[in-house]
Design an enzyme around this catalytic site. Structure first.
Site, PDB file in Angstrom:
ATOM      1  N   CYS A  40       3.895 -34.902 -44.240  1.00 53.34           N
ATOM      2  CA  CYS A  40       5.061 -35.290 -45.044  1.00 53.34           C
ATOM      3  C   CYS A  40       5.894 -36.343 -44.307  1.00 53.34           C
ATOM      4  CB  CYS A  40       5.875 -34.031 -45.336  1.00 53.34           C
ATOM      5  SG  CYS A  40       7.502 -34.313 -46.034  1.00 53.34           S
ATOM      6  N   HIS A  41       6.809 -36.973 -45.046  1.00 54.92           N
ATOM      7  CA  HIS A  41       7.636 -38.036 -44.456  1.00 54.92           C
ATOM      8  C   HIS A  41       8.476 -37.598 -43.275  1.00 54.92           C
ATOM      9  CE1 HIS A  41       6.527 -40.483 -47.837  1.00 54.92           C
ATOM     10  NE2 HIS A  41       6.896 -41.473 -47.067  1.00 54.92           N
ATOM     11  N   THR A  42       8.913 -36.364 -43.308  1.00 60.81           N
ATOM     12  CA  THR A  42       9.765 -35.905 -42.213  1.00 60.81           C
ATOM     13  C   THR A  42       8.991 -35.879 -40.895  1.00 60.81           C
ATOM     14  OG1 THR A  42      10.913 -34.616 -43.858  1.00 60.81           O
ATOM     15  CG2 THR A  42      11.450 -34.137 -41.595  1.00 60.81           C
ATOM     16  N   HIS A  62       5.008 -29.232 -41.249  1.00 57.17           N
ATOM     17  CA  HIS A  62       5.869 -28.221 -41.874  1.00 57.17           C
ATOM     18  C   HIS A  62       5.464 -27.935 -43.305  1.00 57.17           C
ATOM     19  CE1 HIS A  62       7.523 -32.129 -42.953  1.00 57.17           C
ATOM     20  NE2 HIS A  62       8.010 -31.535 -44.031  1.00 57.17           N
ATOM     21  N   GLU A  63       4.243 -28.348 -43.701  1.00 54.64           N
ATOM     22  CA  GLU A  63       3.828 -28.164 -45.099  1.00 54.64           C
ATOM     23  C   GLU A  63       2.495 -27.417 -45.098  1.00 54.64           C
ATOM     24  OE1 GLU A  63       4.951 -31.443 -48.393  1.00 54.64           O
ATOM     25  OE2 GLU A  63       2.948 -31.754 -47.607  1.00 54.64           O
ATOM     26  N   CYS A  92      16.879 -15.082 -44.217  1.00 57.16           N
ATOM     27  CA  CYS A  92      17.066 -13.812 -43.500  1.00 57.16           C
ATOM     28  C   CYS A  92      17.633 -12.742 -44.426  1.00 57.16           C
ATOM     29  CB  CYS A  92      17.970 -14.002 -42.280  1.00 57.16           C
ATOM     30  SG  CYS A  92      19.728 -14.188 -42.680  1.00 57.16           S
ATOM     31  N   CYS A  95      22.638 -13.393 -43.455  1.00 61.09           N
ATOM     32  CA  CYS A  95      23.665 -14.291 -42.916  1.00 61.09           C
ATOM     33  C   CYS A  95      24.658 -14.670 -44.025  1.00 61.09           C
ATOM     34  CB  CYS A  95      23.034 -15.538 -42.290  1.00 61.09           C
ATOM     35  SG  CYS A  95      22.402 -16.745 -43.473  1.00 61.09           S
ATOM     36  N   CYS A  98      22.959 -16.777 -46.750  1.00 60.35           N
ATOM     37  CA  CYS A  98      22.073 -16.020 -47.641  1.00 60.35           C
ATOM     38  C   CYS A  98      22.884 -15.127 -48.574  1.00 60.35           C
ATOM     39  CB  CYS A  98      21.103 -15.157 -46.831  1.00 60.35           C
ATOM     40  SG  CYS A  98      19.747 -16.093 -46.084  1.00 60.35           S
ATOM     41  N   CYS A 106      19.793 -20.879 -45.210  1.00 64.51           N
ATOM     42  CA  CYS A 106      19.938 -19.789 -44.241  1.00 64.51           C
ATOM     43  C   CYS A 106      20.181 -20.386 -42.849  1.00 64.51           C
ATOM     44  CB  CYS A 106      18.662 -18.957 -44.229  1.00 64.51           C
ATOM     45  SG  CYS A 106      18.618 -17.696 -42.938  1.00 64.51           S
ATOM     46  N   ARG A 110      19.029 -21.452 -37.192  1.00 68.42           N
ATOM     47  CA  ARG A 110      19.205 -22.906 -37.273  1.00 68.42           C
ATOM     48  C   ARG A 110      19.324 -23.581 -35.896  1.00 68.42           C
ATOM     49  NH1 ARG A 110      17.913 -26.824 -37.676  1.00 68.42           N
ATOM     50  NH2 ARG A 110      18.906 -28.753 -38.312  1.00 68.42           N
ATOM     51  N   CYS A 169       6.773 -27.919 -48.904  1.00 67.17           N
ATOM     52  CA  CYS A 169       7.834 -28.926 -48.811  1.00 67.17           C
ATOM     53  C   CYS A 169       7.957 -29.774 -50.073  1.00 67.17           C
ATOM     54  CB  CYS A 169       7.659 -29.820 -47.582  1.00 67.17           C
ATOM     55  SG  CYS A 169       9.028 -30.998 -47.414  1.00 67.17           S
ATOM     56  N   ARG A 364      -0.379 -37.382 -51.131  1.00 65.91           N
ATOM     57  CA  ARG A 364      -0.409 -36.459 -50.009  1.00 65.91           C
ATOM     58  C   ARG A 364      -1.809 -36.405 -49.389  1.00 65.91           C
ATOM     59  NH1 ARG A 364       4.423 -36.308 -49.460  1.00 65.91           N
ATOM     60  NH2 ARG A 364       5.688 -34.455 -49.099  1.00 65.91           N
TER      61      ARG A 364
HETATM   62  N1  APR Z   1      13.419 -48.678 -55.758  1.00 69.83           N
HETATM   63  C1  APR Z   1      12.518 -47.931 -56.425  1.00 69.83           C
HETATM   64  N2  APR Z   1      11.501 -47.292 -55.807  1.00 69.83           N
HETATM   65  C2  APR Z   1      11.361 -47.454 -54.485  1.00 69.83           C
HETATM   66  C3  APR Z   1      12.265 -48.230 -53.719  1.00 69.83           C
HETATM   67  C4  APR Z   1      13.327 -48.883 -54.422  1.00 69.83           C
HETATM   68  N3  APR Z   1      14.232 -49.629 -53.803  1.00 69.83           N
HETATM   69  N4  APR Z   1      11.866 -48.198 -52.433  1.00 69.83           N
HETATM   70  C5  APR Z   1      10.778 -47.412 -52.383  1.00 69.83           C
HETATM   71  N5  APR Z   1      10.469 -46.964 -53.619  1.00 69.83           N
HETATM   72  C6  APR Z   1       9.366 -46.081 -54.016  1.00 69.83           C
HETATM   73  C7  APR Z   1       8.069 -46.324 -53.273  1.00 69.83           C
HETATM   74  O1  APR Z   1       7.297 -47.331 -53.913  1.00 69.83           O
HETATM   75  C8  APR Z   1       7.399 -44.941 -53.365  1.00 69.83           C
HETATM   76  O2  APR Z   1       6.562 -44.827 -54.506  1.00 69.83           O
HETATM   77  O3  APR Z   1       9.730 -44.749 -53.666  1.00 69.83           O
HETATM   78  C9  APR Z   1       8.553 -43.969 -53.500  1.00 69.83           C
HETATM   79  C10 APR Z   1       8.746 -43.063 -52.294  1.00 69.83           C
HETATM   80  O4  APR Z   1       7.656 -42.238 -52.230  1.00 69.83           O
HETATM   81  P1  APR Z   1       7.042 -41.718 -50.855  1.00 69.83           P
HETATM   82  O5  APR Z   1       7.252 -42.771 -49.828  1.00 69.83           O
HETATM   83  O6  APR Z   1       5.664 -41.261 -51.122  1.00 69.83           O
HETATM   84  O7  APR Z   1       8.014 -40.477 -50.468  1.00 69.83           O
HETATM   85  P2  APR Z   1       8.035 -38.930 -50.851  1.00 69.83           P
HETATM   86  O8  APR Z   1       7.063 -38.154 -50.073  1.00 69.83           O
HETATM   87  O9  APR Z   1       8.024 -38.751 -52.330  1.00 69.83           O
HETATM   88  O10 APR Z   1       9.496 -38.569 -50.292  1.00 69.83           O
HETATM   89  C11 APR Z   1      10.625 -39.238 -50.796  1.00 69.83           C
HETATM   90  O11 APR Z   1      12.135 -37.511 -50.155  1.00 69.83           O
HETATM   91  O12 APR Z   1      11.920 -35.636 -48.864  1.00 69.83           O
HETATM   92  C12 APR Z   1      12.312 -36.938 -48.898  1.00 69.83           C
HETATM   93  O13 APR Z   1      11.967 -37.671 -46.646  1.00 69.83           O
HETATM   94  C13 APR Z   1      11.517 -37.799 -47.951  1.00 69.83           C
HETATM   95  O14 APR Z   1      13.078 -39.534 -48.088  1.00 69.83           O
HETATM   96  C14 APR Z   1      11.809 -39.125 -48.526  1.00 69.83           C
HETATM   97  C15 APR Z   1      11.862 -38.877 -50.023  1.00 69.83           C
HETATM   98 ZN    ZN Z   2       8.530 -32.408 -45.823  1.00 62.17          ZN
HETATM   99 ZN    ZN Z   3      20.140 -16.153 -43.785  1.00 61.72          ZN
END
Ligand code: APR
Ligand code: ZN
Ligand code: ZN
Length: 369
Positions: A40-42, A62-63, A92, A95, A98, A106, A110, A169, A364
């Site tokens: 994932c992005h994080t 984390h996924e 939990c 807390c 929760c 929660c 943390r 996630c 993904r």
């Molecule tokens: N305007 C419109 N769409 C955009 C722009 C913009 N300015 N910039 C980027 N995008 C589009 C990208 O083309 C892409 O399809 O946003 C989408 C983002 O998708 P992913 O990069 O695959 O991200 P995703 O896993 O969906 O997560 C999105 O959520 O949980 C958070 O950290 C994560 O910040 C991230 C967000």
């Molecule tokens: Zn994530």
């Molecule tokens: Zn809790």
């Protein structure tokens, strides 16, 4: 014992696969054998070095989804053989957070989780006697991991772990934001900014909520096919308009949308998402995670005239009590996950999953252990 894991040694470096030492679960902890984990992005964000909480060396991830193989002293809510999804937002049940009934955030563990440690302030992972940090309390880029009991959700054994790992996630974050955070009503008009895994899941949530119109916004036209497949009624590429995207949406919807969601992590689109909401009642939910230190802005008049700005993490979903239902909804065909898995690979190829994400090639990637 030994476990195969991908280690992030320092910011900006590729992960390396190592046999690391893993201590068994202490009191209140469980050991899980992961079957699969999404990337994932994080994970990328922390690996990039921009995450102020990021500590190295660490085992990211984390996924995930897996099976409990050992339980520590005093563990009562899960047993060996149970299928579980690790929770970076634990539950939990006791807390202040929760008990509030108002949030899923929660706070029981943390502080230590943010430091890459287990609740007792130590790590279970080490290599050559040197500790390796945990990540988000989950560290799913390891074949075996140790988690606090309050950080696993016990799920239906019929569910394929290589799919439902994504409920750990991204997919839950998108669906939950619609159902739990915004509480979209039937017939509503919804706008979704960003059509990655999270934004596409917002579309799924909007369909579950019986939204009347679902407007999908992305600068990459390739994302529209999937958005339509999942139920988007309109797809808009802001690059095709001279006017600001909020004005385009306001024109298209006779004054703005009832609900909007930002699933990009860009503070400019967060503003657009708020400002495309209908005067008097439109509500915008921020889901995307912006870079550390960034700030949002709009004219206060936007709020004075009835628009609402909110946000949620993990879709506001309480993992232990609500995530099992998401798994069941997947099994009943109401939540789609399979379509989100665009790539699968063994742990050894995990750096490719990061490359695919950076190139915008994947929704993904799922690592199969
Ligand atoms: N305007 C419109 N769409 C955009 C722009 C913009 N300015 N910039 C980027 N995008 C589009 C990208 O083309 C892409 O399809 O946003 C989408 C983002 O998708 P992913 O990069 O695959 O991200 P995703 O896993 O969906 O997560 C999105 O959520 O949980 C958070 O950290 C994560 O910040 C991230 C967000
Ligand atoms: Zn994530
Ligand atoms: Zn809790």
């Amino acid at each position: 014992m030994k476990t195969r894991a991908a280690i992030a040694w320092q910011a900006g470096q590729p992960l390396t696969i190592e046999e690391v030492d893993l201590e068994g679960p202490k009191a209140g902890e469980v050991m899980v054998k992961l079957s699969a984990t999404g990337v994932c992005h994080t994970d990328t964000f922390t690996l990039s070095g921009e995450d102020p909480e990021g500590v190295f060396p660490a085992i990211l991830g984390h996924e995930g989804a897996g099976i409990v193989v050992e339980v520590g002293e005093g563990v009562t809510s899960v047993s060996v053989g149970d299928h579980v999804i690790p929770l970076y937002t634990p539950e939990c049940g006791t807390c202040k957070f929760c008990l509030s009934g108002k949030t899923n955030l929660c706070q029981a563990i943390r502080a230590t989780q943010g430091q890459g440690l287990m609740p007792d302030g130590t790590s279970r992972f080490s290599l050559n006697g040197k500790p390796i940090f945990h990540f988000m309390g989950t560290s799913t880029f390891s074949e075996y991991t140790v988690l606090p009991e309050i950080a696993v959700a016990k799920i239906n054994k019929a569910a394929p772990l290589d799919k439902v790992c994504l409920l750990g996630c991204g997919i839950t974050t998108g669906i939950g934001a619609v159902l739990n955070t915004a509480k979209v009503e039937p017939g509503s008009t919804v706008a979704v900014f960003g059509l990655g895994g999270v934004g596409l899941s917002v579309i799924q949530g909007a369909v579950l909520a019986k939204a009347g119109r679902i407007i999908a916004i992305d600068i990459n036209d390739d994302k529209f096919e999937m958005a339509k497949l999942l139920g988007a009624t309109d797809c808009i590429n802001p690059k095709e308009y001279d006017a600001p995207i909020q004005d385009v949406i306001i024109d298209l919807t006779d004054g703005g949308v009832d609900y909007s969601f930002e699933a990009i992590g860009n503070t400019q689109t967060m503003r657009a998402a708020l400002e495309c909401c209908h005067k008097g009642w439109g509500e915008s939910t921020i889901i995307g995670v912006a870079g550390a230190g960034q700030e949002i802005s709009t004219r206060p008049f936007q709020l004075v005239t009835g628009r609402v700005w909110r946000g949620s993490a993990f879709g506001g979903v309480k993992g232990r009590t609500q995530l099992p239902d998401y798994v069941d909804q997947y099994l009943q065909g109401e939540i789609k996950i399979d379509e989100f898995v665009t790539h699968t690979m063994p742990l050894e190829d995990i750096n490719r999953a990061f490359d695919l994400m950076h190139e915008g090639e994947s929704i993904r990637s799922v690592i199969l252990f």
